[in-house]
Design a protein around this motif. Structure first.
Motif, PDB file in Angstrom:
ATOM      1  N   LYS A  14       0.838  -1.195   0.000  1.00  0.00           N
ATOM      2  CA  LYS A  14       0.000   0.000   0.000  1.00  0.00           C
ATOM      3  C   LYS A  14       0.875   1.248   0.000  1.00  0.00           C
ATOM      4  O   LYS A  14       1.694   1.453   0.894  1.00  0.00           O
ATOM      5  CB  LYS A  14      -0.936  -0.013   1.208  1.00  0.00           C
ATOM      6  N   LEU A  15       0.694   2.062  -1.030  1.00  0.00           N
ATOM      7  CA  LEU A  15       1.498   3.262  -1.217  1.00  0.00           C
ATOM      8  C   LEU A  15       0.609   4.508  -1.141  1.00  0.00           C
ATOM      9  O   LEU A  15      -0.495   4.508  -1.689  1.00  0.00           O
ATOM     10  CB  LEU A  15       2.194   3.216  -2.581  1.00  0.00           C
ATOM     11  N   PHE A  16       1.095   5.536  -0.466  1.00  0.00           N
ATOM     12  CA  PHE A  16       0.284   6.745  -0.321  1.00  0.00           C
ATOM     13  C   PHE A  16       0.111   7.443  -1.668  1.00  0.00           C
ATOM     14  O   PHE A  16       0.980   7.389  -2.543  1.00  0.00           O
ATOM     15  CB  PHE A  16       0.876   7.697   0.715  1.00  0.00           C
ATOM     16  N   ALA A  17      -1.042   8.084  -1.832  1.00  0.00           N
ATOM     17  CA  ALA A  17      -1.315   8.850  -3.048  1.00  0.00           C
ATOM     18  C   ALA A  17      -1.072  10.326  -2.768  1.00  0.00           C
ATOM     19  O   ALA A  17      -1.263  10.798  -1.647  1.00  0.00           O
ATOM     20  CB  ALA A  17      -2.758   8.633  -3.498  1.00  0.00           C
ATOM     21  N   LEU A  18      -0.651  11.060  -3.787  1.00  0.00           N
ATOM     22  CA  LEU A  18      -0.417  12.497  -3.630  1.00  0.00           C
ATOM     23  C   LEU A  18      -1.717  13.271  -3.826  1.00  0.00           C
ATOM     24  O   LEU A  18      -1.824  14.163  -4.675  1.00  0.00           O
ATOM     25  CB  LEU A  18       0.656  12.959  -4.615  1.00  0.00           C
ATOM     26  N   LYS A  19      -2.707  12.900  -3.021  1.00  0.00           N
ATOM     27  CA  LYS A  19      -4.002  13.574  -3.044  1.00  0.00           C
ATOM     28  C   LYS A  19      -4.208  14.254  -1.695  1.00  0.00           C
ATOM     29  O   LYS A  19      -4.104  13.609  -0.655  1.00  0.00           O
ATOM     30  CB  LYS A  19      -5.133  12.574  -3.316  1.00  0.00           C
ATOM     31  N   PHE A  20      -4.488  15.548  -1.733  1.00  0.00           N
ATOM     32  CA  PHE A  20      -4.616  16.332  -0.505  1.00  0.00           C
ATOM     33  C   PHE A  20      -6.082  16.650  -0.244  1.00  0.00           C
ATOM     34  O   PHE A  20      -6.729  17.307  -1.068  1.00  0.00           O
ATOM     35  CB  PHE A  20      -3.832  17.638  -0.626  1.00  0.00           C
ATOM     36  N   PHE A  32      -0.006  20.544   7.424  1.00  0.00           N
ATOM     37  CA  PHE A  32       1.196  19.706   7.489  1.00  0.00           C
ATOM     38  C   PHE A  32       0.935  18.438   8.284  1.00  0.00           C
ATOM     39  O   PHE A  32       1.422  17.360   7.932  1.00  0.00           O
ATOM     40  CB  PHE A  32       2.347  20.487   8.117  1.00  0.00           C
ATOM     41  N   LYS A  33       0.155  18.556   9.352  1.00  0.00           N
ATOM     42  CA  LYS A  33      -0.086  17.403  10.218  1.00  0.00           C
ATOM     43  C   LYS A  33      -0.748  16.259   9.457  1.00  0.00           C
ATOM     44  O   LYS A  33      -0.386  15.093   9.626  1.00  0.00           O
ATOM     45  CB  LYS A  33      -0.969  17.821  11.400  1.00  0.00           C
ATOM     46  N   ALA A  34      -1.710  16.575   8.618  1.00  0.00           N
ATOM     47  CA  ALA A  34      -2.437  15.538   7.882  1.00  0.00           C
ATOM     48  C   ALA A  34      -1.664  15.031   6.670  1.00  0.00           C
ATOM     49  O   ALA A  34      -1.963  13.966   6.138  1.00  0.00           O
ATOM     50  CB  ALA A  34      -3.796  16.069   7.449  1.00  0.00           C
ATOM     51  N   THR A  72       3.824  13.149   5.533  1.00  0.00           N
ATOM     52  CA  THR A  72       4.567  12.228   4.663  1.00  0.00           C
ATOM     53  C   THR A  72       4.649  12.765   3.243  1.00  0.00           C
ATOM     54  O   THR A  72       5.706  12.713   2.604  1.00  0.00           O
ATOM     55  CB  THR A  72       3.894  10.843   4.653  1.00  0.00           C
ATOM     56  N   ARG A  73       3.560  13.309   2.743  1.00  0.00           N
ATOM     57  CA  ARG A  73       3.531  13.841   1.374  1.00  0.00           C
ATOM     58  C   ARG A  73       4.463  15.041   1.224  1.00  0.00           C
ATOM     59  O   ARG A  73       5.222  15.136   0.261  1.00  0.00           O
ATOM     60  CB  ARG A  73       2.099  14.227   0.992  1.00  0.00           C
ATOM     61  N   TYR A  74       4.420  15.960   2.199  1.00  0.00           N
ATOM     62  CA  TYR A  74       5.257  17.154   2.114  1.00  0.00           C
ATOM     63  C   TYR A  74       6.744  16.793   2.201  1.00  0.00           C
ATOM     64  O   TYR A  74       7.573  17.338   1.456  1.00  0.00           O
ATOM     65  CB  TYR A  74       4.897  18.145   3.217  1.00  0.00           C
ATOM     66  N   ILE A  75       7.084  15.893   3.111  1.00  0.00           N
ATOM     67  CA  ILE A  75       8.483  15.473   3.256  1.00  0.00           C
ATOM     68  C   ILE A  75       8.954  14.775   1.983  1.00  0.00           C
ATOM     69  O   ILE A  75      10.070  15.015   1.497  1.00  0.00           O
ATOM     70  CB  ILE A  75       8.646  14.539   4.476  1.00  0.00           C
ATOM     71  N   TYR A 124       9.842   6.418  -2.280  1.00  0.00           N
ATOM     72  CA  TYR A 124       8.380   6.385  -2.256  1.00  0.00           C
ATOM     73  C   TYR A 124       7.862   5.094  -1.615  1.00  0.00           C
ATOM     74  O   TYR A 124       6.985   5.118  -0.745  1.00  0.00           O
ATOM     75  CB  TYR A 124       7.863   6.519  -3.688  1.00  0.00           C
ATOM     76  N   ILE A 125       8.441   3.991  -2.017  1.00  0.00           N
ATOM     77  CA  ILE A 125       8.024   2.694  -1.464  1.00  0.00           C
ATOM     78  C   ILE A 125       8.392   2.613   0.011  1.00  0.00           C
ATOM     79  O   ILE A 125       7.581   2.198   0.850  1.00  0.00           O
ATOM     80  CB  ILE A 125       8.668   1.548  -2.258  1.00  0.00           C
TER      81      ILE A 125
END
Length: 233
Positions: free
Chosen positions: A178-184, A189-191, A194-197, A221-222
């Motif tokens: 399971k990989l995070f999606a770049l959907k905001f 920043f708190k939510a 991981t995406r911002y970093i 990414y993985i």
């Protein structure tokens, strides 16, 4: 008029992928990669436009996968075929091993079909998304073109390395990771830590390492996705 915008963007993705196929066949990986990057750009914004304009449709979903099948399925498969063909030139003209590269195309088709019927992948991806896998494969000829040296040349054009990359690519596309999606949903920043970093690290790697950064970014990414899942539990 606005109802046509998402599908128009999807068709531009397909057009870019089709043009990329022509240039890969003619061994022009620079233009082919540029068209792939542009196609992936359209692929990102067709979904974004559909959500913002509230124009999601079953037609759009199917059209998106058909476009991705060319840009992020056929193109990387052909590119790997070309790389394997270069690596196996000394084996003679009748060698069939380069066709193994087209396994990436088959794995991409299977992954896209699974995605279309999987209702769980709204906030995450299960397996490596086809555009990310395409960036990984297309980075190899770009590294050879712009950052080549004897060590890099011998690694990338080693037939066993290319076979390993092909098999790993096929597995990652259809794995259950399971990989995070770049959907905001929001921009806090708190939510979205991981995406911002991840985005910040991507920028730093691309500036410092250029095309060599792309395989590292996919690995990052993985790794970050796995760590994010473990810490959230």
């Amino acid at each position: 008029m606005k109802k046509y915008i998402p599908n128009a963007l999807t068709l531009l993705n397909l057009l870019c992928g089709s043009i990329a196929v022509v240039f890969v066949v003619n061994d022009d990986f620079i233009v082919a990669s540029a068209m792939v990057f542009l196609g992936i750009f359209f692929d990102f914004f067709d979904g974004f436009a559909a959500r913002k304009l509230n124009l999601q449709s079953d037609l759009g979903i199917q059209l998106d996968s058909l476009a991705d099948m060319v840009t992020s399925g056929l193109v990387p498969g052909l590119t790997m075929y070309k790389l394997l063909n270069t690596a196996y030139l000394s084996w003679g003209n009748l060698n069939i091993m380069p066709f193994l590269g087209l396994a990436i195309t088959l794995a991409s088709a299977y992954r896209l079909a699974k995605f279309n019927i999987d209702e769980d992948q709204q906030t995450y991806f299960k397996g490596l998304p086809t555009p990310a896998n395409t960036l990984l494969i297309m980075s190899l000829p770009l590294i050879l073109e712009f950052q080549n040296n004897d060590i890099i040349h011998n690694i990338i054009l080693n037939q066993w390395v290319l076979i390993a990359v092909t098999l790993l690519s096929c597995w990652l596309l259809n794995s259950n990771i399971k990989l995070f999606a770049l959907k905001f949903k929001d921009y806090s920043f708190k939510a979205n830590a991981t995406r911002y970093i991840f985005i910040l690290l991507c920028i730093v790697l691309l500036i410092t390492l250029k095309f060599i950064a792309i395989p590292l970014i996919i690995s990052l990414y993985i790794t970050m996705s796995v760590l994010d899942r473990l810490t959230s539990k």
